[in-house]
Design a protein around this motif. Sequence first.
Motif, PDB file in Angstrom:
ATOM      1  N   LEU A   4       0.825  -1.200   0.000  1.00 55.95           N
ATOM      2  CA  LEU A   4       0.000   0.000   0.000  1.00 55.95           C
ATOM      3  C   LEU A   4       0.866   1.260   0.000  1.00 55.95           C
ATOM      4  N   ARG A   5       0.518   2.213  -0.890  1.00 56.37           N
ATOM      5  CA  ARG A   5       1.273   3.469  -0.976  1.00 56.37           C
ATOM      6  C   ARG A   5       0.434   4.690  -0.643  1.00 56.37           C
ATOM      7  N   GLY A   6      -0.876   4.581  -0.741  1.00 56.39           N
ATOM      8  CA  GLY A   6      -1.726   5.723  -0.448  1.00 56.39           C
ATOM      9  C   GLY A   6      -3.181   5.330  -0.550  1.00 56.39           C
ATOM     10  N   VAL A   7      -4.056   6.143   0.045  1.00 56.98           N
ATOM     11  CA  VAL A   7      -5.496   5.908   0.010  1.00 56.98           C
ATOM     12  C   VAL A   7      -6.193   7.220  -0.325  1.00 56.98           C
ATOM     13  N   VAL A   8      -7.127   7.156  -1.279  1.00 58.53           N
ATOM     14  CA  VAL A   8      -7.972   8.295  -1.620  1.00 58.53           C
ATOM     15  C   VAL A   8      -9.408   7.910  -1.286  1.00 58.53           C
ATOM     16  N   LEU A   9     -10.090   8.773  -0.551  1.00 57.08           N
ATOM     17  CA  LEU A   9     -11.462   8.515  -0.120  1.00 57.08           C
ATOM     18  C   LEU A   9     -12.384   9.526  -0.776  1.00 57.08           C
ATOM     19  N   THR A  10     -13.447   9.047  -1.437  1.00 60.45           N
ATOM     20  CA  THR A  10     -14.397   9.940  -2.084  1.00 60.45           C
ATOM     21  C   THR A  10     -15.801   9.362  -1.968  1.00 60.45           C
ATOM     22  N   GLY A  11     -16.787  10.080  -2.513  1.00 59.43           N
ATOM     23  CA  GLY A  11     -18.174   9.638  -2.436  1.00 59.43           C
ATOM     24  C   GLY A  11     -18.747   9.368  -3.813  1.00 59.43           C
ATOM     25  N   ALA A  12     -19.686   8.434  -3.895  1.00 54.41           N
ATOM     26  CA  ALA A  12     -20.325   8.108  -5.167  1.00 54.41           C
ATOM     27  C   ALA A  12     -21.217   9.270  -5.619  1.00 54.41           C
ATOM     28  N   GLY A  13     -21.246   9.497  -6.920  1.00 57.12           N
ATOM     29  CA  GLY A  13     -22.086  10.550  -7.466  1.00 57.12           C
ATOM     30  C   GLY A  13     -21.417  11.908  -7.394  1.00 57.12           C
ATOM     31  N   GLU A  14     -22.187  12.936  -7.748  1.00 58.77           N
ATOM     32  CA  GLU A  14     -21.664  14.297  -7.785  1.00 58.77           C
ATOM     33  C   GLU A  14     -22.194  15.172  -6.659  1.00 58.77           C
ATOM     34  N   LYS A  15     -23.246  14.733  -5.962  1.00 56.03           N
ATOM     35  CA  LYS A  15     -23.910  15.593  -4.986  1.00 56.03           C
ATOM     36  C   LYS A  15     -23.253  15.599  -3.620  1.00 56.03           C
ATOM     37  N   ALA A  16     -22.657  14.462  -3.232  1.00 53.16           N
ATOM     38  CA  ALA A  16     -22.202  14.382  -1.844  1.00 53.16           C
ATOM     39  C   ALA A  16     -20.983  13.492  -1.687  1.00 53.16           C
ATOM     40  N   PHE A  17     -20.063  13.949  -0.860  1.00 53.18           N
ATOM     41  CA  PHE A  17     -19.005  13.109  -0.303  1.00 53.18           C
ATOM     42  C   PHE A  17     -19.660  12.239   0.759  1.00 53.18           C
ATOM     43  N   LYS A  51       0.049   8.739  -9.501  1.00 53.73           N
ATOM     44  CA  LYS A  51       1.356   8.893 -10.137  1.00 53.73           C
ATOM     45  C   LYS A  51       2.382   9.431  -9.144  1.00 53.73           C
ATOM     46  N   GLN A  52       1.968  10.450  -8.385  1.00 52.95           N
ATOM     47  CA  GLN A  52       2.899  11.061  -7.442  1.00 52.95           C
ATOM     48  C   GLN A  52       3.289  10.093  -6.328  1.00 52.95           C
ATOM     49  N   PHE A  53       2.307   9.413  -5.751  1.00 58.21           N
ATOM     50  CA  PHE A  53       2.604   8.481  -4.664  1.00 58.21           C
ATOM     51  C   PHE A  53       3.436   7.292  -5.156  1.00 58.21           C
ATOM     52  N   SER A  54       3.177   6.823  -6.383  1.00 57.14           N
ATOM     53  CA  SER A  54       3.843   5.619  -6.874  1.00 57.14           C
ATOM     54  C   SER A  54       5.298   5.857  -7.271  1.00 57.14           C
ATOM     55  N   ARG A  55       5.668   7.124  -7.491  1.00 60.11           N
ATOM     56  CA  ARG A  55       7.052   7.368  -7.896  1.00 60.11           C
ATOM     57  C   ARG A  55       7.954   7.734  -6.712  1.00 60.11           C
ATOM     58  N   ASN A  56       7.367   7.813  -5.514  1.00 59.95           N
ATOM     59  CA  ASN A  56       8.149   8.132  -4.317  1.00 59.95           C
ATOM     60  C   ASN A  56       8.459   6.871  -3.521  1.00 59.95           C
ATOM     61  N   GLY A  57       9.503   6.937  -2.730  1.00 55.10           N
ATOM     62  CA  GLY A  57       9.864   5.794  -1.900  1.00 55.10           C
ATOM     63  C   GLY A  57       8.755   5.476  -0.908  1.00 55.10           C
ATOM     64  N   PRO A  58       8.183   4.280  -0.933  1.00 60.39           N
ATOM     65  CA  PRO A  58       7.075   3.966  -0.034  1.00 60.39           C
ATOM     66  C   PRO A  58       7.462   4.019   1.433  1.00 60.39           C
ATOM     67  N   ASN A  59       8.660   3.548   1.768  1.00 57.89           N
ATOM     68  CA  ASN A  59       9.087   3.607   3.169  1.00 57.89           C
ATOM     69  C   ASN A  59       9.333   5.048   3.603  1.00 57.89           C
ATOM     70  N   ALA A  60       9.826   5.873   2.681  1.00 58.38           N
ATOM     71  CA  ALA A  60      10.059   7.282   2.994  1.00 58.38           C
ATOM     72  C   ALA A  60       8.735   7.994   3.270  1.00 58.38           C
ATOM     73  N   MET A  61       7.709   7.707   2.474  1.00 64.58           N
ATOM     74  CA  MET A  61       6.410   8.342   2.711  1.00 64.58           C
ATOM     75  C   MET A  61       5.829   7.922   4.057  1.00 64.58           C
ATOM     76  N   ARG A  62       5.986   6.651   4.392  1.00 64.92           N
ATOM     77  CA  ARG A  62       5.488   6.178   5.688  1.00 64.92           C
ATOM     78  C   ARG A  62       6.245   6.853   6.834  1.00 64.92           C
ATOM     79  N   ALA A  63       7.570   6.971   6.680  1.00 62.04           N
ATOM     80  CA  ALA A  63       8.363   7.613   7.728  1.00 62.04           C
ATOM     81  C   ALA A  63       7.996   9.088   7.866  1.00 62.04           C
ATOM     82  N   ALA A  64       7.734   9.752   6.747  1.00 61.26           N
ATOM     83  CA  ALA A  64       7.342  11.162   6.792  1.00 61.26           C
ATOM     84  C   ALA A  64       6.028  11.339   7.539  1.00 61.26           C
ATOM     85  N   LYS A  65       5.071  10.458   7.262  1.00 63.26           N
ATOM     86  CA  LYS A  65       3.795  10.545   7.966  1.00 63.26           C
ATOM     87  C   LYS A  65       3.998  10.287   9.457  1.00 63.26           C
TER      88      LYS A  65
END
Length: 255
Positions: free
Chosen positions: A47-60, A195-209
Amino acid sequence: MSLIEQTEQAGVVTLTLNRPEALNALNTDLIAELGSVLAALEAHAGLRGVVLTGAGEKAFVAGADIAEMRDKTPEQARYFASQALTVLKRLETLPVPTVALVNGYALGGGCELALACDWAIATDNAFFAQPEVGLGIIPGFGGTQRLPRRVGPAMALDLITTGRRIDANEALRIGLVNRVIALDERDATIAELTKQFSRNGPNAMRAAKQAVHDGQDQDLDSALALETSLFALGFAGEEQREGMSAFLEKRKAAF
């Protein structure tokens, strides 16, 4: 039908809350399913990242399900809130970057869900509010604690005690979201984040968080010592060597 649609590309998972007929309102079933999904993601080694959104256009997420909450006793309400808080804490503590892509209404529990992510992007039709006082209650999914940490206590109390709605541009101005995009740019934005998350070091992103999250609860000297330790630890694996070698050799790193 699943209440959460899940897609994955290059280790970045997009979760789409899927109750469009109820504006993706959080009920017991959706909260439980989100908890199960997040538990599985905790064990996802790639796992490198998670994006959370809502179905449709009216509401998250247009809030918690009022029809389900209306007749609860105080103890039932406590249990309901505790379940939601446990799931949102699980989202908050995922080791990878998490982004709320807020499309349309993010009211009450929807705003609180976005706050449990590391940062947020809003489409230009987004609206945010903590309107619980108009229902005779206060936010119960972390809004009184995460909102002031995001926008400051005075602004948080403005929003919580008035219950007023703010649009995407005001949310950007006060720091509730990081950027605003056109609604029709949602898919392209998810692709760019991937694209941005996949080109960065996964362990580095975890350590940064880890450095940012854990450091917030420490004094500055202790937090800086934590950063130094995590910085040094990065030199113990192949990821740092590949990243720096790729830079010197003018090629893309193969993480």
